[in-house]
Enzyme design. Structure first.
Site, mmCIF file in Angstrom:
data_model
loop_
_atom_site.group_PDB
_atom_site.id
_atom_site.type_symbol
_atom_site.label_atom_id
_atom_site.label_comp_id
_atom_site.label_asym_id
_atom_site.label_seq_id
_atom_site.Cartn_x
_atom_site.Cartn_y
_atom_site.Cartn_z
ATOM 1 N N GLY B 121 -118.452 -54.178 97.675
ATOM 2 C CA GLY B 121 -118.834 -55.473 97.169
ATOM 3 C C GLY B 121 -120.157 -56.031 97.764
ATOM 4 O O GLY B 121 -120.470 -56.771 98.591
ATOM 5 N N TYR B 122 -121.045 -55.276 97.019
ATOM 6 C CA TYR B 122 -122.440 -55.688 97.425
ATOM 7 C C TYR B 122 -123.341 -56.647 96.267
ATOM 8 O O TYR B 122 -123.671 -57.547 96.648
ATOM 9 C CB TYR B 122 -123.278 -54.254 97.586
ATOM 10 C CG TYR B 122 -123.019 -53.441 98.740
ATOM 11 C CD1 TYR B 122 -122.115 -54.007 99.879
ATOM 12 C CD2 TYR B 122 -123.794 -52.244 98.883
ATOM 13 C CE1 TYR B 122 -121.775 -53.125 100.844
ATOM 14 C CE2 TYR B 122 -123.340 -51.439 100.048
ATOM 15 C CZ TYR B 122 -122.350 -51.819 100.941
ATOM 16 O OH TYR B 122 -122.218 -51.182 102.083
ATOM 17 N N SER B 123 -123.343 -55.721 95.107
ATOM 18 C CA SER B 123 -124.179 -56.674 93.929
ATOM 19 C C SER B 123 -123.524 -58.026 93.342
ATOM 20 O O SER B 123 -122.355 -57.891 93.358
ATOM 21 C CB SER B 123 -124.142 -55.781 92.640
ATOM 22 O OG SER B 123 -125.126 -54.465 93.200
ATOM 23 N N SER B 155 -117.581 -50.703 91.229
ATOM 24 C CA SER B 155 -117.058 -49.486 90.904
ATOM 25 C C SER B 155 -115.594 -49.563 91.436
ATOM 26 O O SER B 155 -115.191 -49.848 92.543
ATOM 27 C CB SER B 155 -117.387 -48.360 91.128
ATOM 28 O OG SER B 155 -118.700 -48.507 90.424
ATOM 29 N N GLU B 239 -126.719 -41.006 104.216
ATOM 30 C CA GLU B 239 -126.864 -39.818 103.036
ATOM 31 C C GLU B 239 -127.627 -38.731 103.255
ATOM 32 O O GLU B 239 -128.481 -38.680 104.054
ATOM 33 C CB GLU B 239 -127.511 -40.589 102.142
ATOM 34 C CG GLU B 239 -127.509 -40.089 100.815
ATOM 35 C CD GLU B 239 -128.387 -40.923 99.801
ATOM 36 O OE1 GLU B 239 -128.494 -40.625 98.776
ATOM 37 O OE2 GLU B 239 -129.141 -41.894 100.307
#
Lengths: 375, 386
Positions: B121-123, B155, B239
């Site tokens: 839950g970022y954007s 997503s 990453e």
């Protein structure tokens, strides 16, 4: 696993950079070429004394015996500083003799090339401008134990400076029936002249052979078996000019980025606008990418790897598209001053156009890559 | 330069290959039984969470071993190592770095076992590329945070049991990067509503998530209050260089080449068309550049130097390729390019048409191309921030 340079190689880079910054800043480069000289003989002598010319030539014949990979750091720096020099031409000629010549031929010609006292070059293209052997029309006719050479070679790098030419000549009617012959500039019937090129820091010219008689022992390898050798040399040439282009394109990007930080319009440095910074970021992506491609290609040539030709084609094709874009963008972002003779960015634009077609353009190399990829 | 593996690395590669030969034999059909056994065995090998420390249940693999493992797996088109994608990619690393002992024990084993999914839950509707401007707020009331606001482009929110959520706990701070806090939220908490969003290819992989007085226990906070931005950024920085991604792109370009060879239009095989040939070679060259750039970044990591903004190079290449390969395929197909399903003249069941619509997931998801260009221009070329 190590896809980078060693400490020694980085030290060499620093040395080259220091010397070129000191003795060949762009102001000096301009002085040399605008004064009509092909290159600075004193600087060349110094480069040779420091062992850079013979760096990737055999030790027994006066070179340092290092690999082409190490030569990359030198070429990136000569590219960055746009120093006019016959280094790439001489390395190609030396490799031709080293790889395809006999021990006697190596002993005869390599020491002079390695110590910089003689300049060599590869003379291949002709009026058809075709890279494959079918484009070779210059002939070599056997006359006793001599060959008689006639024809005209075009787009020869450092033609008027060279003492020795490795020349592609036709020795039979089959398209592949060509040979590589070493010809000295003093031989009777040899003449050269340089074209009026756009990039004054890279001389190209014409070699005329008018019934030039050479001994049979000037043929590299067997008579008529020069096609594969020529292909190898063209790959080498494409790789070396691309390595030089990495340094040059990076310099064009740096000069333009610096300009974008300084130049103020609409009360702010133009480098703050995304219309300026994004294209510069794209150029960065491109330069780093053909840098990776050419590092690998030259490593592959050093190792005689199976995919060396494909690797060269990918590197050269990418470079031939991206570097000219970097040159054009550089001039464009400079605005009016970029169009002036006085500003340096135009010198890089001209270099990019020289590099584009040298040893095969993007079309040529992408098509080769497509074929190698099974299309 | 040297592309040789050390003896130890070679031994590890051979171990992975032998494992693949035994557990994923060439040509064997991937039955549910085979897949179940696979999941259990890769977990036993500690190849799920292979980069994580052994004390939390990871594999403690070196950078080079991680690369070898990914590389060999991708070569064989092996199923993913572990099923909790976001848990393994960034939630787990963030919990390992910032979590309490209790949080580690509670969540890490489940992520490794793939017991359930995590979502991110970022954007928010008004905070996309400018993520730090986020407004979804959480107020501390006793031992709980009360969350109100909205997230979007989340997503697999509808299939997730947990969410890693960024909220604003302090709106009075001078820098928008402060005052953000990270919470670990159970998706079945009262007050959460998930509304799937249909995307342009017709599927629904992402959702809007609404929070209406959602109560989250304070012990579910990850890191300190106001530290949420750092928690998130450091997890994303774990990453790795993108070498394994290249295998997927190589497979795709091979498929495009087959498509070109098999498509005859206007009396000519498309693989004989000079324009198509050049574009295929360009794409292959770009993919190779990505692979080699990745090797250079890996070399840097192996020398102990951290990776910085240069990882944006391959993100831009990937964006170009994800869009470009779809375009190339559709142009090869001509009139049939836009058919989404059904019999002839549809080609491959319309999979190319669908492929050409699915790039935003990759291209927008991890930071848009223009954000990547900003990163390069500002952090590498030193141009002023806009």
């Amino acid at each position: 696993m190590n896809f980078g340079f060693s400490e020694e190689q980085e030290q060499l880079r620093d040395e080259v950079r220091k010397l070129l910054d000191q003795h060949s800043p762009l102001s000096r480069v301009r002085e040399v070429v605008e004064g009509g000289q092909a290159f600075d003989r004193d600087l060349w002598k110094r480069m040779a004394e420091l062992g850079w010319v013979g760096l990737a030539m055999p030790e027994v014949h006066g070179g340092a015996g290092l690999d082409l990979e190490t030569l990359i750091v030198v070429l990136e720096e000569t590219g960055r500083s746009l120093v006019p020099s016959p280094l790439v031409s001489t390395v190609i000629a030396a490799r031709a003799i080293e790889r395809f010549g006999s021990e006697a031929q190596r002993a005869r010609w390599l020491p002079g090339l390695a110590d910089g006292s003689r300049i060599g070059t590869f003379a291949w293209l002709e009026r058809s401008d075709r890279l494959d052997p079918a484009g070779v029309e210059a002939t070599a006719k056997v006359d006793g134990d001599r060959l008689v050479l006639s024809g005209e070679k075009r787009f020869v790098t450092d033609a008027s400076s060279a003492d020795l030419f490795v020349v592609g000549v036709r020795t039979g009617s089959a398209p592949e029936a060509v040979s590589l012959v070493v010809v000295g500039k003093d031989a009777s019937g040899v003449s050269t002249d340089d074209y009026e090129g756009m990039d004054l820091t890279k001389r190209i010219g014409r070699l005329r052979l008018d019934e030039v008689r050479v001994e049979a022992d000037c043929v590299l390898g067997e008579l008529g078996a020069g096609a594969a050798a020529a292909g190898w040399l063209l790959d080498l040439g494409a790789a070396l000019v691309t390595a030089e282009a990495v340094g040059a394109a990076e310099a064009a990007l740096r000069i333009t980025s610096e300009f974008a930080k300084q130049r103020v319009q609409f009360d702010q440095p133009i480098g703050r606008f995304q219309g300026v910074k994004h294209p510069l970021a794209e150029i960065y992506v491109d330069v780093e990418s053909f840098r990776s491609l050419v590092y690998y290609a030259i490593w592959a040539i050093d190792q005689d790897a199976e995919d060396a030709s494909l690797a060269v084609s990918r590197a050269k094709a990418y470079c031939a598209e991206a570097f000219p874009r970097a040159g054009i963008l550089g001039v464009q972002l400079h605005g009016g001053v970029g169009y002036t003779w006085e500003y340096d960015v135009q010198l890089y634009l001209k270099r990019s156009k020289w590099v584009r077609s040298m040893f095969g353009d993007a079309d040529h190399h992408y098509e080769r890559a497509a074929r190698a990829g099974g299309l | 330069m040297d592309f040789q593996l050390t003896e130890k690395e070679e031994a590890f590669r051979d171990e992975v290959r032998a494992f693949l030969d035994e557990n994923l034999p060439e040509g064997a059909s991937r039955t549910p039984e085979l897949m179940q056994a696979w999941t259990r065995k890769v977990r036993e090998k500690r190849w799920v969470g292979f980069s994580w420390p052994r004390e939390v249940g990871g594999g403690g693999g070196s950078i080079m071993e991680q690369v070898i493992l990914k590389d060999e797996m991708a070569r064989r088109k092996a199923p993913a190592l572990g099923s909790c994608f976001m848990g393994l990619a960034w939630v787990g690393p963030a919990i390992i770095q910032y979590g309490t002992e209790e949080q580690k024990q509670k969540y890490i084993p489940d992520i490794l076992d793939g017991k359930y999914q995590w979502c991110t839950g970022y954007s928010e509707p008004d905070s996309g590329s400018d993520l730090a401007s986020l407004k979804c707020r959480a107020e501390r009331v006793g031992d709980e945070y009360v969350v109100n606001g909205q997230k979007i482009w989340t997503s697999i929110a509808m299939w997730s049991k947990m969410m890693i959520l960024l909220v604003r706990t302090d709106a009075s701070v001078a820098s928008k990067h402060d005052g953000i806090t990270c919470l670990l939220v159970e998706m079945d908490t009262p007050g959460i509503e998930v509304r799937p969003i249909k995307n342009m290819s017709g599927g629904a992989m992402f959702a809007e998530v609404f929070f209406d007085d959602v109560r989250v226990p304070v012990e579910n906070r990850l890191g300190a209050e106001g530290e949420g931005w750092r928690v998130t950024i450091s997890a994303l920085a774990s990453e790795r260089s993108s070498i394994a991604e290249v295998h997927g792109l190589v497979r795709k370009i091979e498929e495009v080449k087959e498509l070109a060879k098999g498509t005859v239009r206007g009396g000519r095989r498309m693989s004989d068309d000079p324009g198509i040939r050049r574009r295929i070679a360009q794409a292959e060259t770009r993919i190779e550049a990505m692979r080699l750039n990745g090797m250079r970044f890996l070399t840097k990591q192996l020398r102990g130097e951290p990776l910085g903004a240069e990882t944006s190079i391959n993100k831009l290449h990937r964006a170009e390729l994800e869009v470009g390969l779809g375009e190339l395929a559709l142009e090869i197909l001509g009139s049939a390019g836009t058919l989404m399903g059904g019999e002839e003249p549809t080609v491959d069941g319309g999979s190319w048409a669908r492929f050409s619509l699915n790039w935003p997931e990759v291209v927008i998801g991890g930071g848009t191309p223009n954000i990547q260009r900003n990163i390069i221009a500002e952090r590498i070329l030193g141009l002023p921030k806009d």
